[in-house]
Scaffold this motif. Sequence first.
Motif, PDB file in Angstrom:
ATOM      1  N   SER A  98       0.862  -1.183   0.000  1.00  0.00           N
ATOM      2  CA  SER A  98       0.000   0.000   0.000  1.00  0.00           C
ATOM      3  C   SER A  98       0.892   1.224   0.000  1.00  0.00           C
ATOM      4  CB  SER A  98      -0.889   0.034   1.237  1.00  0.00           C
ATOM      5  OG  SER A  98      -1.833  -0.987   1.195  1.00  0.00           O
ATOM      6  N   TYR A  99       0.432   2.276  -0.661  1.00  0.00           N
ATOM      7  CA  TYR A  99       1.198   3.508  -0.727  1.00  0.00           C
ATOM      8  C   TYR A  99       0.232   4.674  -0.597  1.00  0.00           C
ATOM      9  CZ  TYR A  99       4.200   7.194  -2.589  1.00  0.00           C
ATOM     10  OH  TYR A  99       4.910   8.344  -2.756  1.00  0.00           O
ATOM     11  N   ILE A 100       0.517   5.597   0.310  1.00  0.00           N
ATOM     12  CA  ILE A 100      -0.331   6.769   0.508  1.00  0.00           C
ATOM     13  C   ILE A 100       0.222   7.908  -0.343  1.00  0.00           C
ATOM     14  CG2 ILE A 100      -1.154   8.468   2.165  1.00  0.00           C
ATOM     15  CD1 ILE A 100      -1.081   6.247   4.270  1.00  0.00           C
ATOM     16  N   ILE A 101      -0.649   8.438  -1.197  1.00  0.00           N
ATOM     17  CA  ILE A 101      -0.296   9.548  -2.080  1.00  0.00           C
ATOM     18  C   ILE A 101      -0.866  10.816  -1.440  1.00  0.00           C
ATOM     19  CG2 ILE A 101      -0.484  10.510  -4.395  1.00  0.00           C
ATOM     20  CD1 ILE A 101      -1.253   7.589  -5.274  1.00  0.00           C
ATOM     21  N   GLU A 102       0.024  11.648  -0.931  1.00  0.00           N
ATOM     22  CA  GLU A 102      -0.405  12.899  -0.301  1.00  0.00           C
ATOM     23  C   GLU A 102      -0.149  14.063  -1.242  1.00  0.00           C
ATOM     24  OE1 GLU A 102       0.915  13.531   3.698  1.00  0.00           O
ATOM     25  OE2 GLU A 102       0.814  11.394   4.154  1.00  0.00           O
ATOM     26  N   THR A 103      -1.194  14.867  -1.469  1.00  0.00           N
ATOM     27  CA  THR A 103      -1.070  16.057  -2.311  1.00  0.00           C
ATOM     28  C   THR A 103      -1.564  17.257  -1.515  1.00  0.00           C
ATOM     29  OG1 THR A 103      -3.299  15.967  -3.273  1.00  0.00           O
ATOM     30  CG2 THR A 103      -1.611  14.616  -4.328  1.00  0.00           C
ATOM     31  N   ASP A 104      -1.411  18.432  -2.085  1.00  0.00           N
ATOM     32  CA  ASP A 104      -1.938  19.636  -1.447  1.00  0.00           C
ATOM     33  C   ASP A 104      -3.462  19.623  -1.421  1.00  0.00           C
ATOM     34  OD1 ASP A 104       0.649  20.534  -1.154  1.00  0.00           O
ATOM     35  OD2 ASP A 104       0.601  21.764  -2.969  1.00  0.00           O
ATOM     36  N   ASN A 105      -4.080  18.821  -2.304  1.00  0.00           N
ATOM     37  CA  ASN A 105      -5.533  18.785  -2.431  1.00  0.00           C
ATOM     38  C   ASN A 105      -6.186  17.636  -1.677  1.00  0.00           C
ATOM     39  OD1 ASN A 105      -5.437  20.995  -4.307  1.00  0.00           O
ATOM     40  ND2 ASN A 105      -4.669  19.536  -5.804  1.00  0.00           N
ATOM     41  N   GLY A 106      -5.409  16.666  -1.198  1.00  0.00           N
ATOM     42  CA  GLY A 106      -5.974  15.531  -0.475  1.00  0.00           C
ATOM     43  C   GLY A 106      -5.092  14.305  -0.555  1.00  0.00           C
ATOM     44  N   THR A 107      -5.665  13.175  -0.123  1.00  0.00           N
ATOM     45  CA  THR A 107      -4.909  11.933  -0.005  1.00  0.00           C
ATOM     46  C   THR A 107      -5.613  10.789  -0.722  1.00  0.00           C
ATOM     47  OG1 THR A 107      -4.108  12.669   2.147  1.00  0.00           O
ATOM     48  CG2 THR A 107      -3.899  10.334   1.665  1.00  0.00           C
ATOM     49  N   ASN A 108      -4.825   9.950  -1.396  1.00  0.00           N
ATOM     50  CA  ASN A 108      -5.309   8.719  -2.016  1.00  0.00           C
ATOM     51  C   ASN A 108      -4.472   7.565  -1.483  1.00  0.00           C
ATOM     52  OD1 ASN A 108      -5.761  11.005  -3.926  1.00  0.00           O
ATOM     53  ND2 ASN A 108      -6.851   9.447  -5.065  1.00  0.00           N
ATOM     54  N   THR A 109      -5.095   6.392  -1.311  1.00  0.00           N
ATOM     55  CA  THR A 109      -4.365   5.196  -0.907  1.00  0.00           C
ATOM     56  C   THR A 109      -4.334   4.231  -2.078  1.00  0.00           C
ATOM     57  OG1 THR A 109      -5.080   5.479   1.380  1.00  0.00           O
ATOM     58  CG2 THR A 109      -4.229   3.316   0.756  1.00  0.00           C
ATOM     59  N   LEU A 110      -3.134   4.018  -2.609  1.00  0.00           N
ATOM     60  CA  LEU A 110      -2.914   3.101  -3.724  1.00  0.00           C
ATOM     61  C   LEU A 110      -2.561   1.734  -3.161  1.00  0.00           C
ATOM     62  CD1 LEU A 110      -2.358   2.528  -6.780  1.00  0.00           C
ATOM     63  CD2 LEU A 110      -0.007   3.228  -6.327  1.00  0.00           C
ATOM     64  N   VAL A 111      -3.229   0.698  -3.652  1.00  0.00           N
ATOM     65  CA  VAL A 111      -2.958  -0.672  -3.216  1.00  0.00           C
ATOM     66  C   VAL A 111      -2.509  -1.479  -4.427  1.00  0.00           C
ATOM     67  CG1 VAL A 111      -3.941  -2.767  -2.234  1.00  0.00           C
ATOM     68  CG2 VAL A 111      -4.636  -0.548  -1.345  1.00  0.00           C
ATOM     69  N   ILE A 112      -1.402  -2.197  -4.255  1.00  0.00           N
ATOM     70  CA  ILE A 112      -0.920  -3.123  -5.285  1.00  0.00           C
ATOM     71  C   ILE A 112      -1.081  -4.523  -4.721  1.00  0.00           C
ATOM     72  CG2 ILE A 112       1.050  -3.870  -6.655  1.00  0.00           C
ATOM     73  CD1 ILE A 112       2.103  -0.976  -6.402  1.00  0.00           C
ATOM     74  N   ASN A 113      -1.853  -5.354  -5.426  1.00  0.00           N
ATOM     75  CA  ASN A 113      -2.157  -6.696  -4.941  1.00  0.00           C
ATOM     76  C   ASN A 113      -2.331  -7.633  -6.134  1.00  0.00           C
ATOM     77  OD1 ASN A 113      -2.772  -8.778  -3.225  1.00  0.00           O
ATOM     78  ND2 ASN A 113      -4.883  -8.140  -2.889  1.00  0.00           N
ATOM     79  N   ASP A 114      -1.641  -8.754  -6.127  1.00  0.00           N
ATOM     80  CA  ASP A 114      -1.749  -9.782  -7.178  1.00  0.00           C
ATOM     81  C   ASP A 114      -1.520  -9.219  -8.581  1.00  0.00           C
ATOM     82  OD1 ASP A 114      -2.248 -11.799  -5.330  1.00  0.00           O
ATOM     83  OD2 ASP A 114      -4.420 -11.499  -5.408  1.00  0.00           O
TER      84      ASP A 114
END
Length: 119
Positions: free
Chosen positions: A53-69
């Motif tokens: 999992s990787y948290i993408i933090e920007t000035d506008n908000g946050t997204n959580t990217l998940v890499i699986n299979d």
Amino acid sequence: MIKKQDFILAAVFIAAGIIMMLCIRFTRSDGHLVKVFVEGKLICTKNLDKDESYIIETDNGTNTLVINDGAAYVREADCPDKLCEKMGSVSKNGENIVCVPHKVVIEVSDGDKSDYDIK
């Protein structure tokens, strides 16, 4: 009035469109990398072979990217529309996930090779 020839022409166009869509879908190669861009700038590259999992933090908000299979998807985002969560998983070269409110683009790549002629 619709003539018989008009119906046949429409059917030919629909069949050609379906055939082209299937050719594009089944000839696309698997990707090996996920590139994360924020406001057009590459901020990180992740390997699709490693689950994380990787948290993408920007000035506008946050997204959580998940890499699986071997596929990547956005599990959580704090944007108002959450369309990036609904885009599903991506694993083929050239596929992407876009979060417009956060100005984030997640793109699958196969490394140095590209499906496109222009770089």
